[in-house]
Motif scaffolding. Structure first.
Motif, mmCIF file in Angstrom:
data_model
loop_
_atom_site.group_PDB
_atom_site.id
_atom_site.type_symbol
_atom_site.label_atom_id
_atom_site.label_comp_id
_atom_site.label_asym_id
_atom_site.label_seq_id
_atom_site.Cartn_x
_atom_site.Cartn_y
_atom_site.Cartn_z
ATOM 1 N N UNK A 32 0.842 -1.198 0.000
ATOM 2 C CA UNK A 32 0.000 0.000 0.000
ATOM 3 C C UNK A 32 0.880 1.252 0.000
ATOM 4 N N UNK A 33 0.255 2.390 -0.247
ATOM 5 C CA UNK A 33 0.972 3.662 -0.193
ATOM 6 C C UNK A 33 1.539 3.903 1.201
ATOM 7 N N UNK A 34 0.898 3.319 2.227
ATOM 8 C CA UNK A 34 1.365 3.443 3.609
ATOM 9 C C UNK A 34 2.469 2.441 3.943
ATOM 10 N N UNK A 35 2.809 1.562 2.997
ATOM 11 C CA UNK A 35 3.886 0.602 3.205
ATOM 12 C C UNK A 35 3.457 -0.756 3.728
ATOM 13 N N UNK A 36 2.157 -1.010 3.834
ATOM 14 C CA UNK A 36 1.653 -2.297 4.329
ATOM 15 C C UNK A 36 1.712 -3.316 3.189
ATOM 16 N N UNK A 37 2.369 -4.450 3.430
ATOM 17 C CA UNK A 37 2.464 -5.500 2.415
ATOM 18 C C UNK A 37 1.205 -6.354 2.474
ATOM 19 N N UNK A 38 0.564 -6.484 1.336
ATOM 20 C CA UNK A 38 -0.684 -7.237 1.184
ATOM 21 C C UNK A 38 -0.379 -8.524 0.436
ATOM 22 N N UNK A 39 -1.055 -9.601 0.806
ATOM 23 C CA UNK A 39 -0.907 -10.878 0.109
ATOM 24 C C UNK A 39 -2.286 -11.481 -0.063
ATOM 25 N N UNK A 40 -2.641 -11.839 -1.289
ATOM 26 C CA UNK A 40 -3.955 -12.417 -1.551
ATOM 27 C C UNK A 40 -3.861 -13.359 -2.752
ATOM 28 N N UNK A 41 -4.475 -14.537 -2.644
ATOM 29 C CA UNK A 41 -4.489 -15.448 -3.797
ATOM 30 C C UNK A 41 -5.544 -15.003 -4.809
ATOM 31 N N UNK A 42 -5.255 -15.171 -6.062
ATOM 32 C CA UNK A 42 -6.204 -14.819 -7.120
ATOM 33 C C UNK A 42 -6.447 -16.022 -8.017
ATOM 34 N N UNK A 43 -7.699 -16.478 -8.045
ATOM 35 C CA UNK A 43 -8.079 -17.604 -8.893
ATOM 36 C C UNK A 43 -8.058 -17.215 -10.357
ATOM 37 N N UNK A 44 -8.502 -16.001 -10.625
ATOM 38 C CA UNK A 44 -8.582 -15.519 -12.004
ATOM 39 C C UNK A 44 -7.289 -14.785 -12.334
ATOM 40 N N UNK A 45 -6.289 -15.531 -12.776
ATOM 41 C CA UNK A 45 -4.949 -15.008 -13.037
ATOM 42 C C UNK A 45 -4.401 -15.715 -14.260
ATOM 43 N N UNK A 46 -3.706 -14.979 -15.118
ATOM 44 C CA UNK A 46 -3.107 -15.615 -16.284
ATOM 45 C C UNK A 46 -2.022 -14.729 -16.868
ATOM 46 N N UNK A 47 -1.094 -15.346 -17.574
ATOM 47 C CA UNK A 47 -0.081 -14.645 -18.337
ATOM 48 C C UNK A 47 -0.683 -14.357 -19.704
ATOM 49 N N UNK A 48 -0.562 -13.134 -20.168
ATOM 50 C CA UNK A 48 -1.061 -12.758 -21.490
ATOM 51 C C UNK A 48 0.011 -11.929 -22.177
ATOM 52 N N UNK A 49 0.144 -12.114 -23.474
ATOM 53 C CA UNK A 49 1.142 -11.355 -24.206
ATOM 54 C C UNK A 49 2.504 -12.006 -24.125
ATOM 55 N N UNK A 77 -6.327 -23.319 -8.478
ATOM 56 C CA UNK A 77 -7.672 -23.204 -7.928
ATOM 57 C C UNK A 77 -8.629 -23.738 -8.972
ATOM 58 N N UNK A 78 -9.451 -24.694 -8.592
ATOM 59 C CA UNK A 78 -10.358 -25.344 -9.527
ATOM 60 C C UNK A 78 -11.760 -24.762 -9.464
ATOM 61 N N UNK A 79 -12.131 -24.189 -8.356
ATOM 62 C CA UNK A 79 -13.476 -23.684 -8.149
ATOM 63 C C UNK A 79 -14.000 -24.207 -6.832
ATOM 64 N N UNK A 105 -12.073 -26.114 -3.979
ATOM 65 C CA UNK A 105 -11.179 -27.150 -4.490
ATOM 66 C C UNK A 105 -9.935 -26.589 -5.175
ATOM 67 N N UNK A 106 -8.831 -27.282 -4.937
ATOM 68 C CA UNK A 106 -7.544 -26.987 -5.565
ATOM 69 C C UNK A 106 -7.043 -28.277 -6.201
ATOM 70 N N UNK A 107 -6.077 -28.172 -7.070
ATOM 71 C CA UNK A 107 -5.491 -29.356 -7.686
ATOM 72 C C UNK A 107 -3.993 -29.201 -7.824
ATOM 73 N N UNK A 108 -3.351 -30.337 -8.032
ATOM 74 C CA UNK A 108 -1.918 -30.364 -8.308
ATOM 75 C C UNK A 108 -1.734 -30.983 -9.684
ATOM 76 N N UNK A 109 -0.507 -31.016 -10.137
ATOM 77 C CA UNK A 109 -0.241 -31.565 -11.463
ATOM 78 C C UNK A 109 -0.489 -33.067 -11.482
ATOM 79 N N UNK A 110 -1.106 -33.510 -12.524
ATOM 80 C CA UNK A 110 -1.251 -34.943 -12.773
ATOM 81 C C UNK A 110 -0.217 -35.303 -13.827
ATOM 82 N N UNK A 111 -0.660 -35.898 -14.893
ATOM 83 C CA UNK A 111 0.225 -36.252 -15.995
ATOM 84 C C UNK A 111 0.664 -34.988 -16.724
ATOM 85 N N UNK A 112 1.944 -34.931 -17.061
ATOM 86 C CA UNK A 112 2.484 -33.823 -17.851
ATOM 87 C C UNK A 112 2.901 -34.402 -19.194
ATOM 88 N N UNK A 113 2.469 -33.755 -20.258
ATOM 89 C CA UNK A 113 2.834 -34.231 -21.597
ATOM 90 C C UNK A 113 3.123 -33.051 -22.497
#
Length: 178
Positions: free
Chosen positions: A3-20, A149-151, A154-162
């Motif tokens: 924050x502008x006051x210097x408070x460090x915030x931490x929050x998980x975001x389900x709706x997140x992606x790399x674009x570009x 985050x699955x919804x 629920x959360x998930x981890x990696x299964x098969x990687x191909x």
């Protein structure tokens, strides 16, 4: 975020992606105007830390709605370290982080025309990857052990990687002719 006051915030975001790609951007969607969105828009910087199985409890606990004057990493006992390209620290225990500069916010209207969500975009200006998850010059996803985050609750981890190389138009035409 910080924050502008210097408070460090931490929050998980389900709706997140790399674009570009050139340059890379990240996007996250905020349902309601939360501390993270306010901090990003005010300070112009943020860090996206990789959520891992090892950090799953901290990820969940950091989702609690607390006052903006409370630092979630401090409250949860999570060590921080300085980023290289932005003034927001990253989680020391996360094996990867994207350091970002705010670009813009796009408000997404709801069905009734009222504000529904906001999508916040940031340009990636720095990347941290711990050497422990690099194998033969590439990130080893199994070593990183990300969670998704699955919804619902629920959360998930990696299964098969191909790998699936992208076909060319000629490859598709040849397959269609078979």
């Amino acid at each position: 975020t910080r924050s502008a006051a210097g408070i460090v915030n931490l929050a998980p975001y389900s709706f997140f992606n790399l674009v570009g790609v050139r340059p890379p951007y990240v996007m996250l969607a905020s349902i309601g105007r939360k501390d993270t969105q306010r901090n990003i828009e005010t300070t112009g910087e943020f860090v996206c830390n990789l959520a891992t199985y090892r950090l799953r409890d901290a990820v969940n606990r950091s989702s609690a709605a607390v006052e903006a004057t409370i630092s979630e990493p401090e409250r949860l006992g999570l060590p921080l370290c300085e980023s290289q390209s932005v003034g927001v620290p990253r989680l020391a225990d996360s094996p990867a982080a994207l350091e970002c500069r705010y670009w813009k916010t796009v408000d997404i209207p709801g069905a009734d025309g009222a504000e529904n969500a906001a999508v916040i975009f940031g340009e990636v200006v720095g990347v941290y990857i711990d050497d422990s998850i690099i194998v033969d010059g590439r990130v080893d996803y199994r070593r990183a052990d990300p969670i998704a985050r699955l919804g619902y609750l629920d959360y998930g981890t990696l299964g098969e990687i191909f790998s699936a190389p992208r076909p060319s138009a000629d490859d598709l035409a040849a397959r269609a002719a078979e």
